[in-house]
Design a protein around this motif. Structure first.
Motif, PDB file in Angstrom:
ATOM      1  N   ARG A  70       0.853  -1.184   0.000  1.00 29.70           N
ATOM      2  CA  ARG A  70       0.000   0.000   0.000  1.00 29.70           C
ATOM      3  C   ARG A  70       0.886   1.231   0.000  1.00 29.70           C
ATOM      4  O   ARG A  70       2.089   1.151   0.256  1.00 29.70           O
ATOM      5  CB  ARG A  70      -0.900  -0.009   1.225  1.00 29.70           C
ATOM      6  CG  ARG A  70      -1.963  -1.103   1.181  1.00 29.70           C
ATOM      7  CD  ARG A  70      -2.954  -0.928   2.329  1.00 29.70           C
ATOM      8  NE  ARG A  70      -4.126  -1.751   2.132  1.00 29.70           N
ATOM      9  CZ  ARG A  70      -4.263  -2.992   2.586  1.00 29.70           C
ATOM     10  NH1 ARG A  70      -3.270  -3.557   3.249  1.00 29.70           N
ATOM     11  NH2 ARG A  70      -5.365  -3.671   2.368  1.00 29.70           N
ATOM     12  N   GLU A  71       0.263   2.387  -0.268  1.00 27.46           N
ATOM     13  CA  GLU A  71       1.017   3.636  -0.241  1.00 27.46           C
ATOM     14  C   GLU A  71       1.776   3.764   1.070  1.00 27.46           C
ATOM     15  O   GLU A  71       1.249   3.470   2.141  1.00 27.46           O
ATOM     16  CB  GLU A  71       0.082   4.835  -0.409  1.00 27.46           C
ATOM     17  CG  GLU A  71      -0.437   4.991  -1.824  1.00 27.46           C
ATOM     18  CD  GLU A  71      -1.292   6.231  -2.001  1.00 27.46           C
ATOM     19  OE1 GLU A  71      -1.099   7.218  -1.270  1.00 27.46           O
ATOM     20  OE2 GLU A  71      -2.162   6.207  -2.892  1.00 27.46           O
ATOM     21  N   GLY A  72       3.035   4.167   0.960  1.00 22.93           N
ATOM     22  CA  GLY A  72       3.882   4.346   2.135  1.00 22.93           C
ATOM     23  C   GLY A  72       4.635   3.093   2.557  1.00 22.93           C
ATOM     24  O   GLY A  72       5.580   3.188   3.332  1.00 22.93           O
ATOM     25  N   GLU A  73       4.219   1.936   2.071  1.00 24.31           N
ATOM     26  CA  GLU A  73       4.915   0.704   2.424  1.00 24.31           C
ATOM     27  C   GLU A  73       6.137   0.531   1.541  1.00 24.31           C
ATOM     28  O   GLU A  73       6.234   1.082   0.451  1.00 24.31           O
ATOM     29  CB  GLU A  73       3.972  -0.500   2.303  1.00 24.31           C
ATOM     30  CG  GLU A  73       2.850  -0.447   3.327  1.00 24.31           C
ATOM     31  CD  GLU A  73       1.928  -1.651   3.252  1.00 24.31           C
ATOM     32  OE1 GLU A  73       1.369  -1.993   4.300  1.00 24.31           O
ATOM     33  OE2 GLU A  73       1.771  -2.236   2.164  1.00 24.31           O
ATOM     34  N   VAL A  92       4.843   5.261  -3.455  1.00 19.21           N
ATOM     35  CA  VAL A  92       4.551   6.660  -3.168  1.00 19.21           C
ATOM     36  C   VAL A  92       3.078   6.966  -3.387  1.00 19.21           C
ATOM     37  O   VAL A  92       2.450   7.654  -2.580  1.00 19.21           O
ATOM     38  CB  VAL A  92       5.435   7.585  -4.039  1.00 19.21           C
ATOM     39  CG1 VAL A  92       5.085   9.040  -3.832  1.00 19.21           C
ATOM     40  CG2 VAL A  92       6.910   7.325  -3.750  1.00 19.21           C
ATOM     41  N   GLU A  93       2.512   6.450  -4.492  1.00 21.75           N
ATOM     42  CA  GLU A  93       1.122   6.767  -4.817  1.00 21.75           C
ATOM     43  C   GLU A  93       0.540   5.689  -5.706  1.00 21.75           C
ATOM     44  O   GLU A  93       1.230   5.144  -6.568  1.00 21.75           O
ATOM     45  CB  GLU A  93       1.066   8.115  -5.540  1.00 21.75           C
ATOM     46  CG  GLU A  93      -0.310   8.575  -5.934  1.00 21.75           C
ATOM     47  CD  GLU A  93      -0.298   9.893  -6.691  1.00 21.75           C
ATOM     48  OE1 GLU A  93      -1.362  10.267  -7.187  1.00 21.75           O
ATOM     49  OE2 GLU A  93       0.760  10.534  -6.800  1.00 21.75           O
ATOM     50  N   VAL A  94      -0.724   5.371  -5.485  1.00 22.00           N
ATOM     51  CA  VAL A  94      -1.466   4.464  -6.352  1.00 22.00           C
ATOM     52  C   VAL A  94      -2.685   5.236  -6.838  1.00 22.00           C
ATOM     53  O   VAL A  94      -3.487   5.697  -6.041  1.00 22.00           O
ATOM     54  CB  VAL A  94      -1.906   3.187  -5.598  1.00 22.00           C
ATOM     55  CG1 VAL A  94      -2.695   2.274  -6.521  1.00 22.00           C
ATOM     56  CG2 VAL A  94      -0.719   2.467  -5.006  1.00 22.00           C
ATOM     57  N   ALA A  95      -2.791   5.422  -8.158  1.00 27.31           N
ATOM     58  CA  ALA A  95      -3.909   6.170  -8.723  1.00 27.31           C
ATOM     59  C   ALA A  95      -4.325   5.524 -10.033  1.00 27.31           C
ATOM     60  O   ALA A  95      -3.527   5.441 -10.972  1.00 27.31           O
ATOM     61  CB  ALA A  95      -3.504   7.627  -8.953  1.00 27.31           C
ATOM     62  N   GLY A  96      -5.549   5.076 -10.099  1.00 28.52           N
ATOM     63  CA  GLY A  96      -6.028   4.417 -11.317  1.00 28.52           C
ATOM     64  C   GLY A  96      -5.184   3.203 -11.620  1.00 28.52           C
ATOM     65  O   GLY A  96      -4.979   2.346 -10.779  1.00 28.52           O
ATOM     66  N   GLY A  97      -4.650   3.146 -12.823  1.00 31.92           N
ATOM     67  CA  GLY A  97      -3.821   2.013 -13.214  1.00 31.92           C
ATOM     68  C   GLY A  97      -2.343   2.271 -13.068  1.00 31.92           C
ATOM     69  O   GLY A  97      -1.535   1.514 -13.578  1.00 31.92           O
TER      70      GLY A  97
END
Length: 72
Positions: free
Chosen positions: A7-10, A23-28
């Motif tokens: 997940r973000e931050g892991e 850092v970031e997960v957005a859409g694909g």
């Protein structure tokens, strides 16, 4: 191939000195951060493949030197 869920931050560790952070997960798309020593090259795969292919082509090219005129 190792497949993990993060997940973000892991983070993931590769060896003792390479750290991968989500850092970031957005859409694909997933943005990652990479911390590694300067002695460890980090490339996007498509750029690495292009350089590799160019190097292979150059290594296979015939090596010819210009003709030097003979002295009289």
């Amino acid at each position: 191939m190792l497949i993990v869920s993060r997940r973000e931050g892991e983070k993931l560790m590769i060896g003792d000195d390479v750290e991968i952070t989500v850092v970031e997960v957005a859409g694909g798309a997933v943005k990652i951060g990479i911390e590694a020593p300067r002695s460890v090259p980090v490339y996007r795969e498509e750029l690495w493949a292009a350089v590799r292919d160019e190097n292979r082509a150059a290594a296979g090219a015939p090596a010819t030197l210009p003709q030097v005129p003979k002295r009289a």
